[in-house]
Structures are given as structure tokens and as C-alpha cells.
Design an enzyme around this catalytic site. Sequence first.
Site, short mmCIF file in Angstrom:
data_model
loop_
_atom_site.label_atom_id
_atom_site.label_comp_id
_atom_site.label_asym_id
_atom_site.label_seq_id
_atom_site.Cartn_x
_atom_site.Cartn_y
_atom_site.Cartn_z
N HIS A 35 0.84 -1.24 0.04
CA HIS A 35 -0.01 -0.06 -0.08
C HIS A 35 0.90 1.05 -0.24
CE1 HIS A 35 -3.09 -3.01 1.27
NE2 HIS A 35 -3.84 -2.16 0.49
N HIS A 84 -6.64 7.32 -2.41
CA HIS A 84 -7.25 6.32 -1.67
C HIS A 84 -6.72 5.23 -0.60
CE1 HIS A 84 -5.56 3.29 -3.88
NE2 HIS A 84 -6.18 2.33 -3.05
N1 LIG Z 1 -5.58 -12.12 -2.77
C1 LIG Z 1 -5.41 -10.99 -3.30
N2 LIG Z 1 -6.13 -9.80 -2.76
C2 LIG Z 1 -5.90 -8.71 -3.64
C3 LIG Z 1 -5.40 -8.67 -4.77
N3 LIG Z 1 -5.38 -7.42 -5.26
C4 LIG Z 1 -6.27 -6.63 -4.11
N4 LIG Z 1 -6.48 -7.35 -3.06
C5 LIG Z 1 -6.84 -7.00 -1.98
O1 LIG Z 1 -7.91 -6.11 -1.95
C6 LIG Z 1 -7.82 -4.86 -1.22
C7 LIG Z 1 -8.05 -3.75 -1.84
O2 LIG Z 1 -8.16 -2.64 -0.93
P1 LIG Z 1 -7.08 -1.47 -0.85
O3 LIG Z 1 -7.60 -0.16 -1.05
O4 LIG Z 1 -6.50 -1.71 0.86
O5 LIG Z 1 -6.01 -1.65 -1.80
C8 LIG Z 1 -6.11 -4.75 -0.90
O6 LIG Z 1 -5.70 -4.63 0.70
C9 LIG Z 1 -6.00 -6.56 -1.14
O7 LIG Z 1 -6.13 -7.21 0.41
C10 LIG Z 1 -5.03 -9.70 -5.15
O8 LIG Z 1 -4.49 -9.88 -6.33
N5 LIG Z 1 -5.14 -10.82 -4.61
ZN LIG Z 2 -5.84 0.36 -2.76
#
Ligand SMILES: Nc1nc2c(ncn2[C@@H]2O[C@H](COP(=O)(O)O)[C@@H](O)[C@H]2O)c(=O)[nH]1
Ligand SMILES: [Zn+2]
Length: 875
Positions: A164, A204
Amino acid sequence: MLQESTCAELKSLEARVSAVERQMRAELPLPAAVEDLRREVEAFRERLETDEGLSWLGFYKQLPEPLSSEECRRLQYRRKSDSVKKRVKKNFANICDAQVSDAIRQWLRMPTFDARPWEDEELLLLLQQMYLDHDFCAKFAIDISTLRKFLYEAYKNYNDVPFHNFRHCFCVAQMLYAISWCVDLPSKIGDLEVLILLTSCICHDLDHPGYNNIYQINAKTELAIRYNDISPLENHHCSVAFRLLENDDCNIFKSFGSEDFKQVREGMIRCILATDMARHNEILTNFREMLPCFNYDDKAHVNLLCMVLIKVSDISNEARPMDIAEPWLDRLLQEFFKQSDAEKLEGLPVTPFMDREKITKPSSQCSFIGFVLLPLFEALGELLTELQDLIVQPVRDALDYYKRLNEVTREERLHRKSIVAEMADHQHNSANQSPDSGNAALPKSGSNVSFKAKILSSRSRSRSTEEETELSLEGSVQQYLEDQSLEDVLEDPESGDSETANEVEVSEKALKFKISTECTAPTTGRKSYPGSRKGSRERGQHLNQSDISRMMQQKGKLKATACSFDHHFLSDNKKLSFDSPSFLDEYALTLKKRFEEGLTGYRDTAGENNDDECVLSQETINLNKRNSEHLVKVFDEKKSILKCPDHKNNVHVENLRININTTAEDEPVKSSPKYSMVNKKYKYSEQSDNDISVISLKEEIKIQSPPSEAKSNRSILSRFRQLTDRFGLSQDSKVKHPKNNNVSKTTLHKGKTKVEPTHCKSLEKVDIRRASTLPKTKGRTSKSWKSFILGKEKHWSSDQVLDCNVSELDNQSLPSTSQMNSNCATPNKTSTSLQNSPRKSVARSESFVMGNNVTNRSVDAQEIQNDGENDPNII
Ligand SMILES: Nc1nc2c(ncn2[C@@H]2O[C@H](COP(=O)(O)O)[C@@H](O)[C@H]2O)c(=O)[nH]1
Ligand SMILES: [Zn+2]
């Protein structure tokens, strides 16, 4: 009453000082009187806030208890260091007037865009380009220098966490941008909504700490308490965004009237809060219901579409080519594992989809893509059919790939299991027939030796070598079988229950009971968490306790104290209770020793080449390349595009050739008429013979993949890992962030002749016309190779281009996710003005060999509080 009037007085005093300061800014340096006045006001405020005797005035702020070093370790995440921020600020100021070539602008409009080769300041430039190419600056009277300050402030407020981080924010914005061009979003929902969406994407995940909402809620962090467990992170990201926008210097919406600003604020809040995965099913269900009668004139419909669009962009990595998607997955799992390790250590419920003992790459992706990602993408693809080829099909392909990988992995497991069963059978029979027949009775499988080795090694890793010799093969087989069956239940993604609960289900559980009147489980929830029969904690507990009891029963040599740690750790509802970190260090060292002994023992005992242990088929090995290869080749810009020549979204390599003499007219960018102005604005004013193409820029990067240690030693090793990770002995500390690796020198080719960077001087002659909205050029600097990639020449931007007095976070009013006390992020009021600074050129080496040298050491409390004076790019 008194408080109100004092407050008003103070505020007006501050406002007057700011006004005078602004007025004076043109005449540098500021008169001493103004400085004095400001200091006095600050001193006055400080006195009001810290003098207990004046607490009756209501300004007194009790400083929070300093965090213990343990808490600091727990919460350690990487704020950007001052030096990194300064460097990026300076570099961005240097390149912010540069022209981005048409080829790059085209590539930027595709999901195949690869952000990896670009430095942070270049990503900022590309974000700026997204606003310019949508003509937002002209349409919404956004001052370019304000946009730059805003982008830089956003950059500054992303942390150096594995996933992140700022690059994730860039990718999300870039995907939204790609979608926007593909479906001509402005014509469907209007420019303002697109502006809101793009800005929301950038904001975000601001100040994400690398620990998700589930952790925030279970650990009862400051954020969870502040936001009553309701989307604590998303609320925080959004709050930070508006905190940044409060400052006029970087408020890109400052020219908006109050009604328009209200719309922006509502829109951004709606979009950013929609990224909480706990709301995934709610949003998807509503969107699906709306689909048959979707109406772009209905504001409610557009609002929901915007929520879906930001969500799609947010989780779109798997829609990108594999070589881009996979490193992201590695980083995500790295973040997941860190969190679940912390949960284990702190006695919190262990989030199943983050548990390194329960998931694999394919199982994680099968679940996420199959149950979360694809349904959302397909729903959006129904409305915006242009997206089918662009992002929906690539996601289907990714799911197929991971399904195959998962199947093969399962087959391997079954195969392994059957051989072990066969062995056990033989063992049993031969023991009955002849006590001496021993090994001769083993099955004539090619993997005899390997399984023998495995059995011994699997045991050796949790025993002392002395014990090993005492163990009979029979006992080993027995034990191995026990372990296998446990492992199978743990690993089988189809074994049901909470082990396979995906992020949406778990997050829903964490959130729903708080805001919903339902008292039952979420409708879509298949699994219960965490109190299920096989809740991950209980499961872990069973496994670990049996592990310990085995150790005890077989007169293991592990110290009683060490075992007592496990008992503390594993006891139900018990927080981790231990007295001193030295005890843990001791325990960690004991485990490390055991582990090393185990490895030695394995080699000694087995006396076989490790290759023998490999019973995987070639197909598995090939498929597992994605799973286990730590060496990822990236940064070959040309090759990365050539890699999938049949991919329709790839820019043809010829397009990457940067023709300095190319004008926008020569190489028109696909655009709607609406944007033609923008394209025209960015042509080059002078032509040159120089035809420059980037031939190769290679970098080999080692990234951390999820642990690939043998399963047989997983339990003890993972516990060792948990300890070492948390207590500064991390094995992972050697892992470098891709950015930390030195970028090899770029080879520029001029025409067909190879030109070393030093030969590029001649190219400086190329003059580039800048957009009229850009600040005037006051100087010139030498170019870096990226100048040519971008088809640009660097110019010094106008003074103060990135100066902004926005503090990163004012912790008094808005805690950062570090949940640290107010000392942790001292408002950065001393902006590094470029006003009087000599216009130094950025050394080429600095520009493209960013030199984020890794310092492998743990960050202590002081460093965190000082906002990281050292470069903390260790992940
Ligand atoms: N297992 C996976 N989880 C994924 C993947 N891409 C995203 N994510 C999850 O979604 C959230 C999105 O929220 P965010 O605003 O915090 O980015 C992210 O935290 C992941 O946990 C994936 O390819 N595989
Ligand atoms: Zn995100």
C-alpha cells in the site's frame, strides 16, 4: 466564553500573520519582524497547549504516554525519510515542465503500462500528465503549480510499506485513467466525475500503515477507536486527503464554488470509502441490480458506477500482464504475512487469508479472483463492454492460470500422500515379517530415498540431532503421516471452513455486525470466522500444542521456558504474555539453533543430494516458477513490451521509439475531439534529426516471495520467523525493495549508433516548447536518459514550484496510522523552498540511479518519531 474569545483571537492573529507572510513572500527574505511575530504566535499557542496552569482555558493537550519500544516495534512501518522526500521533491521540480512523449502517453492509457521502470518523481509527472491530458487544468481552473504541490503532498503521505505505497496509488490511478480513455468516460459521466475519480484514486490509500482494517479493529487501534470500527482505514485515507486539500497551496479545487466543492467532497468520500472490501458485496449486489436499467442521467446510478470503477481500479493488478501482476502479489503477500505474524504474536485472531501457514499463492488468487475480482469485473464489463478485452478477459486468464497451478499443487500433495501411505504399509508389513528387512521393503518408487530423507528431515527440524538418531524409521513414518494429514487439512483450499474465507467475507464479519441490524452471518459468507469449528486460531493451537507435546514426550531438549512461551502464545483468549524481550530473543535463538541443527541433521542423515527430495513433476516445476522464482527480471522496457507480442493491448515496440522530431500532429494520440487541444499543446516546437530509442534498460531484482521453506519444518520455522521478524532478527531484512536495487546504466541509442549518456549533450540543443500554463523556464539542467524516453528536456521550474506548507499530518487533530504520539510526525513547517537555491542540475546518476541504499537495521522508536531520518526503504 473566555475560551471561545481567546480561540477566536488566536485564530485571527494567526490568520493575520499568514496574510502578512503571504504578502511578503514576494520580497525575500521575509522581514525579521514577520518572523518574530510568527514565532511569538507559535510560542503563545504552545504555551496554551502545554501549560497545565492554563488548562482551565481548554487548550491544554495532555501528551499521550510515550509508546513503549515494544509498541513501536509492533507499529513500525516505514514513513518516507526526509532525504527521500527532499530528493523526490527536487527531482520533480526539475522535470515537472518536461514533455511526455506521445508514445508514453499512449502507453499510459493501457493496462499494460509498467510503472516499475519509473522513478517516483517521474510517476508524479505522469500523474500530472493524466490531469493535463484530460484537460482538467483548463476545464476546472486548476493552477498547475497547485496540482504539482498536491501530487507531491499525496506522494509524501504514502508510506514505504510493501504493497500500500505510492506506487500502488499510481497504479490505481493509472488503471482508472486507462479505463477512462477506453470507454470515453467523460462523455458518459462528465468531466467532474472523472476528476473526482482520478483524485480519489490518488488519495485512496493515503498513510496506509500496511495493517488492514481487520487488524485495526481486532487490535483496537487508535484508528478503530476513532472511527468506531467502521472502515477505519478508508476514513483515515479520506480524512488525510481533505487535510491536504485544506491547504490552499495544494488545493486543486480552490477555485470551486461551495456547491461544487461540496460535490467534490461528497464524491471523493463516497469513492474512497467504497474501497473498503467489507463493502464489496453490498456494492456489487446493488450495481448488479441496477445494471438492467442503468441510466447515466440518474445521479444515483452514476454514483454507484463511480464506486465500482474505483474498486475495479483498486484491485486490478491481475488484469495486467503477468510480469507486472506477480510482483504486486508478492508484495501483497508480504504485507499479509507481516500482519498475520503480528496477530499471532499479539494473540489476536489470525486473519486466515493472510496466514502464511494456510495460504499459497494459487489458493489465495483462486479465491480472490474467483469470488471477488472476476464477479466485479464481469459486472462492469456488462455495462462497459469495451472493457471485456481490456481487463475482463485478462482476469479470466489469470484465474485459469491459478486454477491450474492450484490443481497441480493438489495433485502433488495427493501423490505425496499416497506414496507415504504406501511406505507406511510396507513398513508395517515388513516389520511384521522380518524385523531386519527394513529399507528393502520400501516401495520401489523412484522417490524412495527422497521420502526417507524427507521423513528424517521433517522430524529432524523439530528435534535435536541426538534425538534423531534415537528415532526409529517406524516412528518417523508414523510422525510423518500425522504431519501429512494435518498439513492436508491446513492446506487444502477446499477443506472448507474459515481457512478459505476470503477478504470480503472476513472483512464483512468485522464490519457488518456494527452497522447492520442483522444479527446473522452475512448472506454471502460461506465460512465462519474466527469462532468456527476449525477457526484458524484453534487450528493453529491444536497443531502447535501437539507439536510441543511431542517435543516434550520425546524428551525434546527445548527449554521449558521456551515451551511456556508457546503455551502463553497459544492459550485461548490469552494475550501474549511474556516478561522480557530477552526471553524472546533467547527463544528465537534456541529455535534458530534447532532449525540449523535440523538442516544439518537432514543433510547428514539423508546423505543425499537435495534434488532427490524433489518429487514434483516438470509441469509443476514450470508452473511453480511463478510461485517460487525470486529472481524477477524487469525493467527491460523494450522487452517487456515484446514479451507478449500477441497481446492486443501492448504498444507495438515501434511506438516506443521516441522521436524527438515527432509532433503531436505526426503521431496523433487516439482521442476524442474534446482532447485534441491537449494534444496540440504538447508538440515540440523545433525539430531535430535525432531519433532516439531506448534500447535496453535492464535490472534484475530480487523480491521476496512467500516462504518456500519445506512444509515439514514450517511450524517451527514460521514461529521462528515470527519472532525474528518482530524482534529485529529478521531473515527478510536482507530482502531489497525493487527500488533499492541499482538500476544498471541505460544504453541510449541514437539512431542505430549506441550513444553513452555523456554523448547526449548534442541533444540538449533540442528546444521544447512548453505549455502556456506552465511556469516560465529560468534555467536549464543536464538531461537524464529518461528525458529522452519522455521525449522531453528538463527545465527548471518556476520558483517555489513544490513549496507547500502542508504538514504531513497534524497528529493532534488527526492521528497518523502509526498511532504514534504527537512527536511522531512533527508538522513539517519548514518547507524546502527553491526560491534562493542555486539552480543546480541534477546529476545524471542521481536521476536514474536513485540509490535508495538499503540499510538493514530495524527502526527504533526514536527513528520513527523523527519521521525517519535514515532511508528506510527496507521492506
Ligand atoms: N488475494 C488478493 N487480494 C488482493 C489482490 N488485489 C487486491 N487485493 C486485496 O484487495 C484490497 C484492496 O483494498 P485497498 O484499498 O486496501 O488496496 C487489498 O488490500 C488486498 O487485500 C490480489 O491480487 N489478490
Ligand atoms: Zn488500494
